[in-house]
Scaffold this motif. Structure first.
Motif, PDB file in Angstrom:
ATOM      1  N   ARG A   1      16.730   9.286  -5.719  1.00 58.15           N
ATOM      2  CA  ARG A   1      15.956   8.889  -4.538  1.00 58.15           C
ATOM      3  C   ARG A   1      14.454   9.016  -4.790  1.00 58.15           C
ATOM      4  NH1 ARG A   1      18.142  10.947   1.091  1.00 58.15           N
ATOM      5  NH2 ARG A   1      19.776   9.537   0.364  1.00 58.15           N
ATOM      6  N   PHE A   2      14.044  10.036  -5.559  1.00 57.32           N
ATOM      7  CA  PHE A   2      12.633  10.188  -5.879  1.00 57.32           C
ATOM      8  C   PHE A   2      12.135   9.015  -6.717  1.00 57.32           C
ATOM      9  CE2 PHE A   2       9.390  11.674  -8.943  1.00 57.32           C
ATOM     10  CZ  PHE A   2       8.366  11.951  -8.055  1.00 57.32           C
ATOM     11  N   ALA A   3      12.996   8.522  -7.634  1.00 58.21           N
ATOM     12  CA  ALA A   3      12.585   7.375  -8.449  1.00 58.21           C
ATOM     13  C   ALA A   3      12.347   6.144  -7.577  1.00 58.21           C
ATOM     14  CB  ALA A   3      13.647   7.083  -9.500  1.00 58.21           C
ATOM     15  N   ASP A   4      13.092   5.986  -6.483  1.00 55.81           N
ATOM     16  CA  ASP A   4      12.880   4.857  -5.577  1.00 55.81           C
ATOM     17  C   ASP A   4      11.627   5.041  -4.725  1.00 55.81           C
ATOM     18  OD1 ASP A   4      15.205   3.771  -6.579  1.00 55.81           O
ATOM     19  OD2 ASP A   4      16.474   4.579  -4.977  1.00 55.81           O
ATOM     20  N   LEU A   5      11.325   6.301  -4.360  1.00 55.45           N
ATOM     21  CA  LEU A   5      10.184   6.569  -3.460  1.00 55.45           C
ATOM     22  C   LEU A   5       8.852   6.696  -4.191  1.00 55.45           C
ATOM     23  CD1 LEU A   5      11.812   9.204  -1.059  1.00 55.45           C
ATOM     24  CD2 LEU A   5      11.363   6.799  -0.574  1.00 55.45           C
ATOM     25  N   LYS A   6       8.860   7.064  -5.457  1.00 54.02           N
ATOM     26  CA  LYS A   6       7.605   7.354  -6.168  1.00 54.02           C
ATOM     27  C   LYS A   6       6.616   6.201  -6.131  1.00 54.02           C
ATOM     28  CE  LYS A   6       5.839   9.072 -10.568  1.00 54.02           C
ATOM     29  NZ  LYS A   6       6.185   9.543 -11.945  1.00 54.02           N
ATOM     30  N   PRO A   7       6.984   4.953  -6.387  1.00 53.54           N
ATOM     31  CA  PRO A   7       5.969   3.884  -6.342  1.00 53.54           C
ATOM     32  C   PRO A   7       5.518   3.535  -4.926  1.00 53.54           C
ATOM     33  CG  PRO A   7       8.125   2.945  -6.795  1.00 53.54           C
ATOM     34  CD  PRO A   7       8.302   4.423  -6.807  1.00 53.54           C
ATOM     35  N   MET A   8       6.152   4.098  -3.890  1.00 51.84           N
ATOM     36  CA  MET A   8       5.819   3.723  -2.524  1.00 51.84           C
ATOM     37  C   MET A   8       5.026   4.791  -1.786  1.00 51.84           C
ATOM     38  SD  MET A   8       9.497   2.029  -1.461  1.00 51.84           S
ATOM     39  CE  MET A   8       8.789   1.232  -0.033  1.00 51.84           C
ATOM     40  N   VAL A   9       4.739   5.954  -2.455  1.00 50.88           N
ATOM     41  CA  VAL A   9       3.999   7.038  -1.794  1.00 50.88           C
ATOM     42  C   VAL A   9       2.869   7.490  -2.707  1.00 50.88           C
ATOM     43  CG1 VAL A   9       5.978   7.847  -0.442  1.00 50.88           C
ATOM     44  CG2 VAL A   9       5.619   8.733  -2.751  1.00 50.88           C
ATOM     45  N   ARG A  10       1.978   8.218  -2.115  1.00 51.25           N
ATOM     46  CA  ARG A  10       0.830   8.789  -2.847  1.00 51.25           C
ATOM     47  C   ARG A  10       0.344  10.021  -2.111  1.00 51.25           C
ATOM     48  NH1 ARG A  10      -4.162   8.026  -0.654  1.00 51.25           N
ATOM     49  NH2 ARG A  10      -4.264   6.644   1.168  1.00 51.25           N
ATOM     50  N   VAL A  11      -0.612  10.751  -2.712  1.00 50.41           N
ATOM     51  CA  VAL A  11      -1.232  11.916  -2.070  1.00 50.41           C
ATOM     52  C   VAL A  11      -2.742  11.747  -2.105  1.00 50.41           C
ATOM     53  CG1 VAL A  11       0.611  13.538  -2.574  1.00 50.41           C
ATOM     54  CG2 VAL A  11      -1.197  13.207  -4.258  1.00 50.41           C
TER      55      VAL A  11
ATOM     56  N   THR B   1       0.844  -1.193   0.000  1.00 52.53           N
ATOM     57  CA  THR B   1       0.000   0.000   0.000  1.00 52.53           C
ATOM     58  C   THR B   1       0.880   1.243   0.000  1.00 52.53           C
ATOM     59  OG1 THR B   1      -1.702  -1.165   1.239  1.00 52.53           O
ATOM     60  CG2 THR B   1      -1.828   1.240   1.192  1.00 52.53           C
ATOM     61  N   PRO B   2       0.724   2.150  -0.983  1.00 49.51           N
ATOM     62  CA  PRO B   2       1.542   3.372  -0.980  1.00 49.51           C
ATOM     63  C   PRO B   2       1.255   4.206   0.264  1.00 49.51           C
ATOM     64  CG  PRO B   2       0.519   3.024  -3.118  1.00 49.51           C
ATOM     65  CD  PRO B   2      -0.124   2.050  -2.182  1.00 49.51           C
ATOM     66  N   LEU B   3       2.237   4.883   0.752  1.00 50.44           N
ATOM     67  CA  LEU B   3       2.126   5.699   1.960  1.00 50.44           C
ATOM     68  C   LEU B   3       1.623   7.100   1.585  1.00 50.44           C
ATOM     69  CD1 LEU B   3       2.777   5.630   5.033  1.00 50.44           C
ATOM     70  CD2 LEU B   3       4.980   6.653   4.470  1.00 50.44           C
ATOM     71  N   ASP B   4       0.615   7.564   2.322  1.00 53.98           N
ATOM     72  CA  ASP B   4       0.039   8.897   2.071  1.00 53.98           C
ATOM     73  C   ASP B   4       0.975   9.962   2.631  1.00 53.98           C
ATOM     74  OD1 ASP B   4      -1.457  11.160   1.696  1.00 53.98           O
ATOM     75  OD2 ASP B   4      -3.288  10.349   2.570  1.00 53.98           O
ATOM     76  N   LEU B   5       1.518  10.793   1.755  1.00 55.74           N
ATOM     77  CA  LEU B   5       2.466  11.823   2.185  1.00 55.74           C
ATOM     78  C   LEU B   5       1.826  12.872   3.093  1.00 55.74           C
ATOM     79  CD1 LEU B   5       4.458  12.446  -1.124  1.00 55.74           C
ATOM     80  CD2 LEU B   5       5.273  11.269   0.934  1.00 55.74           C
TER      81      LEU B   5
END
Length: 241
Positions: free
Chosen positions: A231-241, A179-183
């Motif tokens: 680092r953004f490329a690694d985090l993008k699939p793991m977060v959402r808004v 589940t992506p993490l809500d920023l």
């Protein structure tokens, strides 16, 4: 011939009066000798009667005003009741022209305030009584436009998201596997669990979120100091808004 008496009367009055006809005179002589005042009276009466008849005729023949019928113009000029907006329309219009925010932290009167749409963070703090003596706003952007329903922490870190109700489904911000993490709802500890994000970078993400009223897109994560393109490329699939 005139008698002596008649001569003396003429000398005194200056005129001569014809003698009255004798009683045994014929009728024609008596009529000629009568005064003409009766004829004058008759003419006067006839004139008065004619004047009365003419006046009555003019009175009956005078023009009489008729009441005017109501026209279409008069109907158009009548006042009409003013149209008023329904309560539902008025309420929706009022809601669209204002924002409601929660100001908390080191202010004189923490709580919910309502401000006109387009107001700034500084105006919300002023509506809450202003900053307490000795307190500071830190990295809070005072010029940022307000977003309806947001929280504005003054001099304190942003509060953590509310826990889910007992027995309810877990919050997407809890970082469940897959589940992506809500920023906008994740806590600093949850952000610290992301790959390549430590406690310092997690605090920077929270500070950026507080200063800008939340993330509006995942791409805004690149604006946080310390997050580059790799680092953004690694985090993008793991977060959402």
């Amino acid at each position: 011939m005139r008698s002596d008496t008649e001569d003396r009367l003429h000398a005194v009055t200056g005129r001569w009066k014809p003698p009255a006809p004798p009683a045994d005179a014929p009728p024609a002589a008596r009529v000629r000798a009568a005064p003409e005042r009766s004829n004058v009276r008759l003419l006067v009466m006839l004139g008065v009667l004619a004047a009365l008849v003419a006046a009555g005729y003019l009175w009956l023949a005078r023009p009489r005003p008729e009441p005017a019928a109501p026209t279409a113009t008069a109907a158009l000029t009548e006042p009409r009741p003013a149209l008023t907006a329904s309560p539902a329309v008025a309420a929706s219009s009022s809601a669209a022209s204002s924002v409601v925010v929660h100001v908390l932290g080191k202010v004189e009167r923490p709580g919910v305030v309502t401000l006109p749409s387009g107001s700034r963070v500084a105006e919300a703090i002023k509506a809450a009584g202003g900053v307490r003596p000795g307190a500071k706003t830190g990295t809070l952007n005072l010029a940022r436009p307000l977003v309806d329903g947001e929280q504005i922490p003054v001099g304190v870190p942003a509060p953590p998201p509310s826990p889910p109700p007992p027995g309810g489904p877990p919050s997407p911000a809890a970082g469940a596997p897959g589940t992506p993490l809500d920023l906008n709802a994740a806590t600093p500890d949850q952000l610290d669990d992301l790959p390549g994000v430590g406690p310092v970078l997690a605090q920077r993400i929270v500070a950026y979120r507080t200063q800008h009223g939340g993330f509006r897109s995942v791409e805004q994560l690149q604006d946080v100091s310390g997050i580059g393109s790799r680092r953004f490329a690694d985090l993008k699939p793991m977060v959402r808004v």
